[in-house]
Design a protein around this motif. Sequence first.
Motif, PDB file in Angstrom:
ATOM      1  N   ARG A  57       0.828  -1.214   0.000  1.00 25.33           N
ATOM      2  CA  ARG A  57       0.000   0.000   0.000  1.00 25.33           C
ATOM      3  C   ARG A  57       0.861   1.262   0.000  1.00 25.33           C
ATOM      4  O   ARG A  57       0.473   2.272  -0.577  1.00 25.33           O
ATOM      5  CB  ARG A  57      -0.957  -0.018   1.193  1.00 25.33           C
ATOM      6  CG  ARG A  57      -2.082  -1.040   1.028  1.00 25.33           C
ATOM      7  CD  ARG A  57      -3.174  -0.894   2.068  1.00 25.33           C
ATOM      8  NE  ARG A  57      -2.710  -1.274   3.391  1.00 25.33           N
ATOM      9  CZ  ARG A  57      -2.742  -0.479   4.450  1.00 25.33           C
ATOM     10  NH1 ARG A  57      -3.194   0.753   4.347  1.00 25.33           N
ATOM     11  NH2 ARG A  57      -2.318  -0.911   5.627  1.00 25.33           N
ATOM     12  N   LEU A  58       2.050   1.205   0.625  1.00 22.45           N
ATOM     13  CA  LEU A  58       2.970   2.329   0.558  1.00 22.45           C
ATOM     14  C   LEU A  58       3.403   2.590  -0.881  1.00 22.45           C
ATOM     15  O   LEU A  58       3.422   3.733  -1.358  1.00 22.45           O
ATOM     16  CB  LEU A  58       4.202   2.063   1.418  1.00 22.45           C
ATOM     17  CG  LEU A  58       4.102   2.339   2.923  1.00 22.45           C
ATOM     18  CD1 LEU A  58       5.317   1.787   3.641  1.00 22.45           C
ATOM     19  CD2 LEU A  58       3.975   3.837   3.189  1.00 22.45           C
ATOM     20  N   GLU A  59       3.752   1.511  -1.600  1.00 26.10           N
ATOM     21  CA  GLU A  59       4.193   1.666  -2.986  1.00 26.10           C
ATOM     22  C   GLU A  59       3.028   1.998  -3.925  1.00 26.10           C
ATOM     23  O   GLU A  59       3.262   2.423  -5.054  1.00 26.10           O
ATOM     24  CB  GLU A  59       4.900   0.396  -3.477  1.00 26.10           C
ATOM     25  CG  GLU A  59       6.329   0.290  -3.003  1.00 26.10           C
ATOM     26  CD  GLU A  59       7.166  -0.640  -3.871  1.00 26.10           C
ATOM     27  OE1 GLU A  59       6.673  -1.072  -4.940  1.00 26.10           O
ATOM     28  OE2 GLU A  59       8.312  -0.926  -3.490  1.00 26.10           O
ATOM     29  N   GLN A  60       1.821   1.808  -3.453  1.00 30.52           N
ATOM     30  CA  GLN A  60       0.647   2.155  -4.251  1.00 30.52           C
ATOM     31  C   GLN A  60       0.067   3.510  -3.859  1.00 30.52           C
ATOM     32  O   GLN A  60      -1.013   3.886  -4.323  1.00 30.52           O
ATOM     33  CB  GLN A  60      -0.419   1.068  -4.099  1.00 30.52           C
ATOM     34  CG  GLN A  60      -0.009  -0.274  -4.694  1.00 30.52           C
ATOM     35  CD  GLN A  60      -0.904  -1.417  -4.246  1.00 30.52           C
ATOM     36  OE1 GLN A  60      -1.827  -1.228  -3.440  1.00 30.52           O
ATOM     37  NE2 GLN A  60      -0.631  -2.611  -4.752  1.00 30.52           N
ATOM     38  N   ALA A  61       0.802   4.243  -3.013  1.00 34.32           N
ATOM     39  CA  ALA A  61       0.389   5.580  -2.557  1.00 34.32           C
ATOM     40  C   ALA A  61      -0.961   5.542  -1.857  1.00 34.32           C
ATOM     41  O   ALA A  61      -1.777   6.449  -2.011  1.00 34.32           O
ATOM     42  CB  ALA A  61       0.350   6.554  -3.739  1.00 34.32           C
ATOM     43  N   ARG A  62      -1.191   4.503  -1.040  1.00 37.19           N
ATOM     44  CA  ARG A  62      -2.472   4.366  -0.341  1.00 37.19           C
ATOM     45  C   ARG A  62      -2.309   4.434   1.172  1.00 37.19           C
ATOM     46  O   ARG A  62      -3.213   4.050   1.904  1.00 37.19           O
ATOM     47  CB  ARG A  62      -3.152   3.052  -0.731  1.00 37.19           C
ATOM     48  CG  ARG A  62      -3.563   2.998  -2.185  1.00 37.19           C
ATOM     49  CD  ARG A  62      -4.502   1.825  -2.490  1.00 37.19           C
ATOM     50  NE  ARG A  62      -3.851   0.528  -2.327  1.00 37.19           N
ATOM     51  CZ  ARG A  62      -4.243  -0.412  -1.479  1.00 37.19           C
ATOM     52  NH1 ARG A  62      -5.292  -0.197  -0.687  1.00 37.19           N
ATOM     53  NH2 ARG A  62      -3.612  -1.565  -1.415  1.00 37.19           N
ATOM     54  N   VAL A  63      -1.155   4.967   1.648  1.00 40.43           N
ATOM     55  CA  VAL A  63      -0.904   5.079   3.085  1.00 40.43           C
ATOM     56  C   VAL A  63      -0.671   6.539   3.426  1.00 40.43           C
ATOM     57  O   VAL A  63       0.088   7.233   2.746  1.00 40.43           O
ATOM     58  CB  VAL A  63       0.309   4.240   3.518  1.00 40.43           C
ATOM     59  CG1 VAL A  63       0.637   4.497   4.988  1.00 40.43           C
ATOM     60  CG2 VAL A  63       0.044   2.760   3.287  1.00 40.43           C
ATOM     61  N   SER A  64      -1.347   6.998   4.489  1.00 43.75           N
ATOM     62  CA  SER A  64      -1.150   8.373   4.960  1.00 43.75           C
ATOM     63  C   SER A  64      -0.230   8.381   6.175  1.00 43.75           C
ATOM     64  O   SER A  64      -0.436   7.634   7.127  1.00 43.75           O
ATOM     65  CB  SER A  64      -2.490   9.007   5.348  1.00 43.75           C
ATOM     66  OG  SER A  64      -3.351   9.095   4.240  1.00 43.75           O
ATOM     67  N   HIS A  65       0.803   9.207   6.122  1.00 46.50           N
ATOM     68  CA  HIS A  65       1.675   9.482   7.262  1.00 46.50           C
ATOM     69  C   HIS A  65       2.248   8.216   7.917  1.00 46.50           C
ATOM     70  O   HIS A  65       1.911   7.882   9.057  1.00 46.50           O
ATOM     71  CB  HIS A  65       0.930  10.303   8.312  1.00 46.50           C
ATOM     72  CG  HIS A  65       0.404  11.596   7.770  1.00 46.50           C
ATOM     73  ND1 HIS A  65       1.227  12.630   7.368  1.00 46.50           N
ATOM     74  CD2 HIS A  65      -0.872  12.012   7.541  1.00 46.50           C
ATOM     75  CE1 HIS A  65       0.484  13.630   6.931  1.00 46.50           C
ATOM     76  NE2 HIS A  65      -0.783  13.289   7.018  1.00 46.50           N
ATOM     77  N   PRO A  66       3.137   7.506   7.230  1.00 40.38           N
ATOM     78  CA  PRO A  66       3.837   6.405   7.909  1.00 40.38           C
ATOM     79  C   PRO A  66       4.646   6.942   9.074  1.00 40.38           C
ATOM     80  O   PRO A  66       5.155   8.066   9.032  1.00 40.38           O
ATOM     81  CB  PRO A  66       4.738   5.838   6.802  1.00 40.38           C
ATOM     82  CG  PRO A  66       4.864   6.940   5.801  1.00 40.38           C
ATOM     83  CD  PRO A  66       3.584   7.693   5.849  1.00 40.38           C
TER      84      PRO A  66
END
Length: 272
Positions: A57-66
């Motif tokens: 999801r990080l690589e798919q730009a689907r995570v906010s504020h890791p």
Amino acid sequence: MSRTDLADFLRRRRESVHPDEVPVAVDPPGKRARRTPGLRREEVAAQAGISVNYYERLEQARVSHPSPEVLGALSAALRLTDAEREHMARLAGQIPPATSERRPVPAETRRLLDQLGPIPAYLLDERQDIVAWNDAAVALITDFGRIPEEDRNALKLPLLLRDTLCSAPPGAAGEFVQHTAAQLRTASARYPTDRALNELINELAARSADFADAWRDHDVRPRTTLRKRLHHPRLGELDCDLQTLLLAGSNLQLVMYTAAPNTPAAEALPPR
């Protein structure tokens, strides 16, 4: 935070890490063949101690504020340099954007240029604009004062002057473009709202396929030494080393032209 840029950065860095660089290989189910020379997502997730689904999801730009902890684990898993760690933290919103504003070149910095005497040198800001120079740089390269301020840029000048200014010597093809693309990548993360910077990047990408490729690579590692071949109307072709120093407490970089001993450039530098 720029989810898309963060996703692209993670993917590019994952693909650049060779599997032999990780201490423990992770075999995904089915042991499918590698499609890229880099790590699989499963391997990065295992090294970072996060779930594969979360990393995907990080690589798919689907995570906010890791979280900072996740970023630290990913930095270790992807073998990031200090410059890459800071860049990733900016993309993830862990470091607030800076305010870009043109400041006058400090008088003491101008004196430093003059005190370099015969060593050709100039100052760059984070846009790679040439903001000050010494007489030796004018003699070796060009009279920067006669170039319109909007075109007085380290990447735009070779495009404007074609092959009369400089090119890459054998073995150094693309180094200068990769370096400046990395510098502008870093600046764009630091100053995301700088319209002039974004316009410059778009212009360079439209005019230079090499820059567009280097920009897509999302490499932000600095290169302190570069090799360039200058085409001087009187001295001929000179292979020079560009030494770049970041001036502490400012956003300015000092670029100096030197030459290896016992070369034609060493005989010609400093310009006579």
